[in-house]
Motif scaffolding. Structure first.
Motif, mmCIF file in Angstrom:
data_model
loop_
_atom_site.group_PDB
_atom_site.id
_atom_site.type_symbol
_atom_site.label_atom_id
_atom_site.label_comp_id
_atom_site.label_asym_id
_atom_site.label_seq_id
_atom_site.Cartn_x
_atom_site.Cartn_y
_atom_site.Cartn_z
ATOM 1 N N GLU A 270 0.833 -1.203 0.000
ATOM 2 C CA GLU A 270 0.000 0.000 0.000
ATOM 3 C C GLU A 270 0.869 1.255 0.000
ATOM 4 N N LEU A 271 1.972 1.221 0.717
ATOM 5 C CA LEU A 271 2.876 2.378 0.716
ATOM 6 C C LEU A 271 3.415 2.638 -0.689
ATOM 7 N N LEU A 272 3.781 1.586 -1.409
ATOM 8 C CA LEU A 272 4.241 1.758 -2.780
ATOM 9 C C LEU A 272 3.140 2.316 -3.668
ATOM 10 N N ARG A 273 1.921 1.826 -3.472
ATOM 11 C CA ARG A 273 0.805 2.311 -4.292
ATOM 12 C C ARG A 273 0.595 3.805 -4.072
ATOM 13 N N ARG A 274 0.591 4.220 -2.801
ATOM 14 C CA ARG A 274 0.373 5.643 -2.509
ATOM 15 C C ARG A 274 1.539 6.499 -3.003
ATOM 16 N N THR A 275 2.742 5.990 -2.863
ATOM 17 C CA THR A 275 3.909 6.749 -3.312
ATOM 18 C C THR A 275 3.878 6.945 -4.817
ATOM 19 N N ARG A 276 3.539 5.917 -5.551
ATOM 20 C CA ARG A 276 3.454 6.034 -7.001
ATOM 21 C C ARG A 276 2.315 6.962 -7.416
ATOM 22 N N ALA A 277 1.214 6.912 -6.655
ATOM 23 C CA ALA A 277 0.081 7.780 -6.985
ATOM 24 C C ALA A 277 0.445 9.247 -6.817
ATOM 25 N N VAL A 278 1.233 9.573 -5.785
ATOM 26 C CA VAL A 278 1.605 10.966 -5.529
ATOM 27 C C VAL A 278 2.734 11.412 -6.457
ATOM 28 N N CYS A 279 3.758 10.585 -6.615
ATOM 29 C CA CYS A 279 4.955 11.002 -7.348
ATOM 30 C C CYS A 279 4.844 10.791 -8.852
ATOM 31 N N GLY A 280 4.022 9.832 -9.270
ATOM 32 C CA GLY A 280 3.836 9.589 -10.689
ATOM 33 C C GLY A 280 5.142 9.308 -11.401
ATOM 34 N N PRO A 281 5.343 9.901 -12.571
ATOM 35 C CA PRO A 281 6.553 9.614 -13.353
ATOM 36 C C PRO A 281 7.823 10.195 -12.738
ATOM 37 N N HIS A 282 7.676 11.003 -11.704
ATOM 38 C CA HIS A 282 8.854 11.580 -11.037
ATOM 39 C C HIS A 282 9.521 10.583 -10.098
ATOM 40 N N LEU A 283 8.897 9.444 -9.827
ATOM 41 C CA LEU A 283 9.461 8.471 -8.901
ATOM 42 C C LEU A 283 10.567 7.680 -9.594
ATOM 43 N N VAL A 284 11.763 7.705 -8.991
ATOM 44 C CA VAL A 284 12.924 7.005 -9.553
ATOM 45 C C VAL A 284 13.132 5.656 -8.884
ATOM 46 N N GLY A 285 13.022 5.612 -7.557
ATOM 47 C CA GLY A 285 13.266 4.354 -6.867
ATOM 48 C C GLY A 285 12.801 4.387 -5.429
ATOM 49 N N VAL A 286 12.460 3.215 -4.907
ATOM 50 C CA VAL A 286 12.108 3.029 -3.501
ATOM 51 C C VAL A 286 12.955 1.876 -2.990
ATOM 52 N N LEU A 287 13.702 2.121 -1.916
ATOM 53 C CA LEU A 287 14.637 1.139 -1.390
ATOM 54 C C LEU A 287 14.337 0.841 0.074
ATOM 55 N N ALA A 288 14.391 -0.432 0.436
ATOM 56 C CA ALA A 288 14.395 -0.816 1.845
ATOM 57 C C ALA A 288 15.837 -0.778 2.318
ATOM 58 N N VAL A 289 16.070 -0.100 3.432
ATOM 59 C CA VAL A 289 17.414 0.011 3.999
ATOM 60 C C VAL A 289 17.351 -0.429 5.464
ATOM 61 N N GLY A 290 18.350 -0.088 6.255
ATOM 62 C CA GLY A 290 18.317 -0.421 7.679
ATOM 63 C C GLY A 290 18.234 -1.912 7.931
ATOM 64 N N SER A 291 17.452 -2.286 8.939
ATOM 65 C CA SER A 291 17.381 -3.694 9.356
ATOM 66 C C SER A 291 16.754 -4.574 8.283
ATOM 67 N N LEU A 292 15.864 -4.025 7.453
ATOM 68 C CA LEU A 292 15.285 -4.826 6.378
ATOM 69 C C LEU A 292 16.349 -5.230 5.359
ATOM 70 N N ALA A 293 17.191 -4.279 4.981
ATOM 71 C CA ALA A 293 18.234 -4.583 4.009
ATOM 72 C C ALA A 293 19.300 -5.487 4.598
ATOM 73 N N LEU A 294 19.570 -5.326 5.899
ATOM 74 C CA LEU A 294 20.608 -6.128 6.553
ATOM 75 C C LEU A 294 20.060 -7.438 7.103
ATOM 76 N N LYS A 295 18.761 -7.696 6.845
ATOM 77 C CA LYS A 295 18.118 -8.959 7.224
ATOM 78 C C LYS A 295 18.174 -9.209 8.736
ATOM 79 N N ASP A 296 17.887 -8.138 9.495
ATOM 80 C CA ASP A 296 17.877 -8.266 10.950
ATOM 81 C C ASP A 296 16.643 -7.584 11.540
#
Length: 268
Positions: free
Chosen positions: A21-47
């Motif tokens: 849902e967060l991705l859906r809302r982000t794409r709805a607001v940013c439209g073609p201006h959205l370049v990327g969405v990244l998980a960082v922190g503990s999600l990226a480090l698998k902790d």
């Protein structure tokens, strides 16, 4: 209509509906201006630990995205408007032309903190924030960031210069030494991660770093093991740790960071 991408299956299942849902809302607001969405922190480090960890996300947008759209995005993602299932959401938005060049500055367009255990905060002025957390987060994002939308992390987030990263790590250790606003276990585990970075040049999960430090530094093993035990509990049930021992450990960490900077010619 392009469907909203699914969060990677490697992410915790209890977070996937929220991230979708967060991705859906982000794409709805940013439209073609959205370049990327990244998980960082503990999600990226698998902790990631449910009930303890935050959801850390980095969003990159084209510089032409308006300030009004940034405010709309903050309103669309704030808890409980979008109910966060984790302890909190820490989300940072950067312009593409800033993110793809090394920098020692905060440099964000939007810094949003929200969630059940985080006070709501939306900042649009990077001059009002200390630089170091953002430098560390971008260093981790470049190394380990997990793409939820758009190009791979290394293509959208540049690695900060090592000199800037070491300065940021030192500043984070100094802040943790003050103790305000941070649980004692997190201060110790972030210190472990800082030392492992200094020794290896790699970012690892907090508990993995703690295991390495406990094995190598017998004098600090009881404190580090107590911090890990506390970290594995919900935030509200965190154990108190001896203040003097935490301060002594962080002073040792700061010495290791300074030593690394001097030895490798990165001292400011």
């Amino acid at each position: 209509m392009i469907p909203t991408p699914e969060p990677p299956h490697s992410l915790p299942t209890e977070l996937q509906p929220y991230l979708r849902e967060l991705l859906r809302r982000t794409r709805a607001v940013c439209g073609p201006h959205l370049v990327g969405v990244l998980a960082v922190g503990s999600l990226a480090l698998k902790d990631y630990r449910h009930g303890r960890s935050d959801i850390d996300l980095t969003i990159v947008v084209e510089p032409s995205l308006s300030g009004a759209a940034l405010r709309e995005l903050a309103d669309a993602l704030v808890h409980p408007q979008l109910r966060c299932p984790a302890a909190g959401l820490e989300l940072v938005v950067y312009a593409e032309d800033f993110a793809d060049h090394p920098s020692g500055e905060a440099g964000y367009l939007l810094d949003l903190n929200t969630g059940p255990l985080l006070p709501n905060k939306a900042s649009f002025d990077p001059a009002r924030s200390p630089d170091f957390w953002y430098v560390i987060d971008r260093a981790i994002a470049h190394q380990n960031g997990l793409s939820l939308f758009g190009r791979p992390a290394r293509e959208v987030i540049a690695a900060p210069e090592r000199r800037d990263v070491l300065a940021a790590v030192r500043a984070s250790v100094v802040e943790h030494g003050g103790g305000e606003g941070h649980l004692a276990d997190n201060r110790v585990l972030n210190g472990c991660r800082a030392v492992v970075f200094c020794r290896t040049g790699r970012w690892v999960a907090k508990r993995g770093a703690a295991r390495d430090i406990a094995a190598a530094e017998g004098a600090f093993r009881p404190l580090v093991e107590a911090a890990v035990h506390s970290f594995e509990r919900p935030r509200a049930s965190a154990d108190p740790l001896p203040t003097a021992e935490v301060q002594a450990f962080l002073a040792w960490v700061r010495e290791r960071v300074d030593e690394t900077a001097r030895t490798r010619g990165d001292a400011p």
